[in-house]
Design an enzyme around this catalytic site. Structure first.
Site, short mmCIF file in Angstrom:
data_model
loop_
_atom_site.label_atom_id
_atom_site.label_comp_id
_atom_site.label_asym_id
_atom_site.label_seq_id
_atom_site.Cartn_x
_atom_site.Cartn_y
_atom_site.Cartn_z
N SER A 30 0.66 -1.30 0.03
CA SER A 30 0.31 0.30 -0.44
C SER A 30 0.89 1.04 0.22
O SER A 30 0.45 2.20 0.11
CB SER A 30 -0.66 -0.44 0.58
N HIS A 163 -41.03 23.54 -9.39
CA HIS A 163 -40.71 22.61 -10.54
C HIS A 163 -40.63 23.20 -11.40
O HIS A 163 -40.70 23.55 -12.95
CB HIS A 163 -42.85 21.95 -10.88
N SER A 284 -14.87 28.19 -26.37
CA SER A 284 -14.78 26.36 -27.10
C SER A 284 -13.74 26.75 -28.48
O SER A 284 -13.87 27.81 -28.26
CB SER A 284 -16.14 26.72 -27.56
N LYS A 290 -18.66 30.62 -27.57
CA LYS A 290 -19.58 30.37 -25.94
C LYS A 290 -18.36 30.78 -24.81
O LYS A 290 -17.08 31.68 -25.05
CB LYS A 290 -19.00 28.97 -26.66
N ASN A 292 -18.25 29.03 -21.28
CA ASN A 292 -18.99 28.19 -20.66
C ASN A 292 -18.85 28.16 -19.55
O ASN A 292 -17.41 28.39 -18.36
CB ASN A 292 -18.59 26.88 -21.08
N GLU A 297 -20.25 23.47 -13.64
CA GLU A 297 -20.10 22.00 -14.41
C GLU A 297 -19.20 20.69 -13.66
O GLU A 297 -20.01 19.46 -13.55
CB GLU A 297 -20.09 22.16 -16.03
N TYR A 324 -9.66 -7.00 13.11
CA TYR A 324 -8.84 -5.85 11.64
C TYR A 324 -8.80 -7.33 10.56
O TYR A 324 -8.84 -7.94 10.65
CB TYR A 324 -6.84 -5.24 11.80
N GLN A 329 -7.05 -1.79 4.49
CA GLN A 329 -6.17 -1.21 3.58
C GLN A 329 -6.72 -0.41 2.20
O GLN A 329 -6.82 0.50 1.34
CB GLN A 329 -5.41 -2.16 2.78
N LYS A 332 -8.36 3.49 2.31
CA LYS A 332 -7.48 4.95 2.00
C LYS A 332 -7.81 5.62 0.55
O LYS A 332 -8.00 6.79 0.12
CB LYS A 332 -6.12 4.49 2.44
N1 ARG Z 1 -1.50 -1.31 5.43
C1 ARG Z 1 -2.22 -2.20 6.15
C2 ARG Z 1 -3.17 -0.96 5.88
O1 ARG Z 1 -3.52 -0.11 5.37
C3 ARG Z 1 -1.50 -1.45 7.50
C4 ARG Z 1 -2.26 -2.62 8.21
C5 ARG Z 1 -1.70 -3.97 8.38
N2 ARG Z 1 -1.78 -5.20 9.20
C6 ARG Z 1 -1.86 -6.14 9.02
N3 ARG Z 1 -1.45 -6.93 9.82
N4 ARG Z 1 -1.23 -6.78 7.73
O2 ARG Z 1 -3.67 -1.42 6.50
#
Ligand code: ARG
Length: 470
Positions: A30, A163, A284, A290, A292, A297, A324, A329, A332
């Site tokens: 990640s 309306h 345009s 034009k 715009n 938009e 968890y 992950q 994000k």
């Molecule tokens: N990169 C992981 C996340 O965003 C961090 C936590 C990882 N924990 C694990 N037990 N693999 O969630």
């Protein structure tokens, strides 16, 4: 490299007999996106190390070495010198590995009594809290801009619609304050969401807590959190706060999109109610005439991706067992993109709103057309003792006559009006004017210019008191 099993990952290699598949390594990493959390990861680690020394799990010398090393790493990241490694999977392990490079074995002690599970949950909350504070500043700027514009436009008359058909005259200031009310509720939602973001997961460790004599109140205080999260299983797995923020963002964008839609309509040749300065518009490449309204938009268009992120996050969480899971992950990128979108749209609107120029003559002309004072005529008759349903019928006939003769109510002669009711007198023309119509709606929440000025003042006070609490 794991010391025990050469070729395996250094963070968990002890248990493994072969290295991670090269594709799996990339697939599970990640760091490409979570490096955005780096400065908050360091902030959390400094607080963690400080707390560990406070409870004598680390010595003061170890704590100082860790804090100094993390400070240097922060500098490397800020200067763009930090070498991120996919092999180290995520922001947390990249920073920890760099710390150990720098200060040796002491660096390996930082992770005592925590897990990446409580670490990442803490990082996102710290990060989001700062972002929320930045967003609140832009929201204040936009709300102030709208209130100021509303005061300036308190006397400007335009048609009000239901309306999308002309309904009754309103003041432009009143319309702008309607937008402001939407944003005031969004502002409260943001403020409310911040309270639930501002809770400390750290100390939950992987899921069950830790055997070290940690003091979570110290960590919470060092990081400015309201309190430690109550339950370790919940602390590492809860992403409600991200969903809640994205729900706030979705409603905010829905509001900005509605405003955008009106700006797009109003700048069209058909409405021609307002002018947006050239710097907020584009031309345009083929049609030279034009201009715009691209900014509104685009805001309207960007609303879709934020709704999408809300659905992503809700769906991400819906079947996760405690505690968890790696699924998390995936929280994000939707959250980060939501933040960028909200900040961009708010900035564009906060810059643009004060520059809206009303075309007063065009607005008044549009309000005059479309029999917008028909209700005022009915109310006039009621004041003279006609029952409202009968008055409605009389005015309906007058409007039908006006349509045939191509005349608005205020353009008819008294005798023409009197064909439909003897009760109508010469004073009727006072209520058929646009100014008379708006001025008569003179109660709290009404469109009368004096009410708009009073409402603008109340909006300013409410804004100051909310901004003061945050
Ligand atoms: N990169 C992981 C996340 O965003 C961090 C936590 C990882 N924990 C694990 N037990 N693999 O969630």
């Amino acid at each position: 490299m794991s010391p025990s099993n050469p070729g395996t990952n250094s963070s968990w290699g002890g248990r493994f007999s072969e290295p991670t598949d090269a594709f799996v390594e990339r697939f599970t990493a990640s760091v490409d996106f979570d490096q955005r959390l780096a400065l908050h990861d360091i902030q959390g680690s400094i607080a963690h190390a400080t707390m560990l020394a406070r409870v004598d799990v680390l010595s003061d010398v170890e704590r100082d070495a860790i804090i100094e090393g993390l400070g240097e790493i922060r500098g490397e990241i800020e200067r763009g010198e930090f070498a991120w490694s996919i092999a180290l999977e995520d922001v947390h392990m990249n920073i920890e590995a760099r710390l150990t490079d720098k200060i040796g074995t002491t660096g390996k002690k930082l992770h005592t009594g925590r897990s990446r599970n409580d670490q990442v949950a803490t990082d996102i909350r710290l990060f989001l809290r700062d972002e929320i504070d930045d967003i609140a500043i832009e929201l204040v700027r936009l709300r102030e801009g709208l209130i100021t514009l509303a005061e300036r436009e308190a006397d400007t008359i335009m048609p009000g619609f239901t309306h999308l058909q002309t309904a009754q005259p309103v003041t432009f200031g009143h319309h702008l304050l309607a937008w402001q009310e939407m944003l005031a509720r969004d502002h409260e939602r943001l403020f409310d969401c911040r309270k639930r973001v501002n809770v400390l997961p750290l100390g939950a460790a992987a899921l069950a807590g830790t055997t070290y004599p940690i003091d979570r109140h110290v960590t919470a205080e060092l990081l400015g959190f309201e309190r430690p999260a109550e339950n370790s299983l919940d602390a590492v797995s809860d992403r409600d706060f991200a969903i809640e923020f994205t729900a706030f963002a979705s409603i905010l964008l829905m509001h900005l999109s509605r405003m955008s839609e009106e700006l797009v309509l109003w700048t069209s040749a058909q409405f021609d109610f307002i002018d947006l300065p050239d710097r907020f518009c584009t031309g345009s490449s083929i049609m030279p005439q034009k201009k715009n309204p691209d900014v509104p938009e685009l805001v309207r268009g960007k609303t879709g991706r934020v709704y999408g992120h809300l659905m992503s996050l809700l769906t991400l969480m819906k079947s996760q067992p405690l505690a968890y899971n790696k699924d998390n992950q995936e929280d994000k990128e939707p959250l980060f993109d939501t933040l960028e979108t909200v900040k961009g749209c708010l900035r564009a609107f906060a810059d643009m709103a004060p520059a809206i120029e009303s075309k007063k003559a065009r607005m008044a002309e549009a309000a005059r057309r479309g029999f917008s004072t028909a209700t005022d005529l009915a109310d006039y008759l009621v004041r003279r003792g006609v029952a409202f349903r009968d008055a409605h019928e009389i005015v309906g006939q007058s409007v039908a006559f006006g349509l045939r003769e191509n005349k608005d109510l205020s353009e008819m002669r008294l005798e023409e009006l009197q064909q439909f009711s003897e009760t109508i007198g010469a004073d009727v023309f006072e209520v058929l004017t646009l100014e008379g119509s708006v001025a008569a709606r003179n109660h709290i929440g009404g469109t009368a210019p004096d009410q708009v000025r009073a409402a603008a003042q109340r909006a300013r006070d409410a804004l100051a008191s909310l901004a003061g609490q945050a």
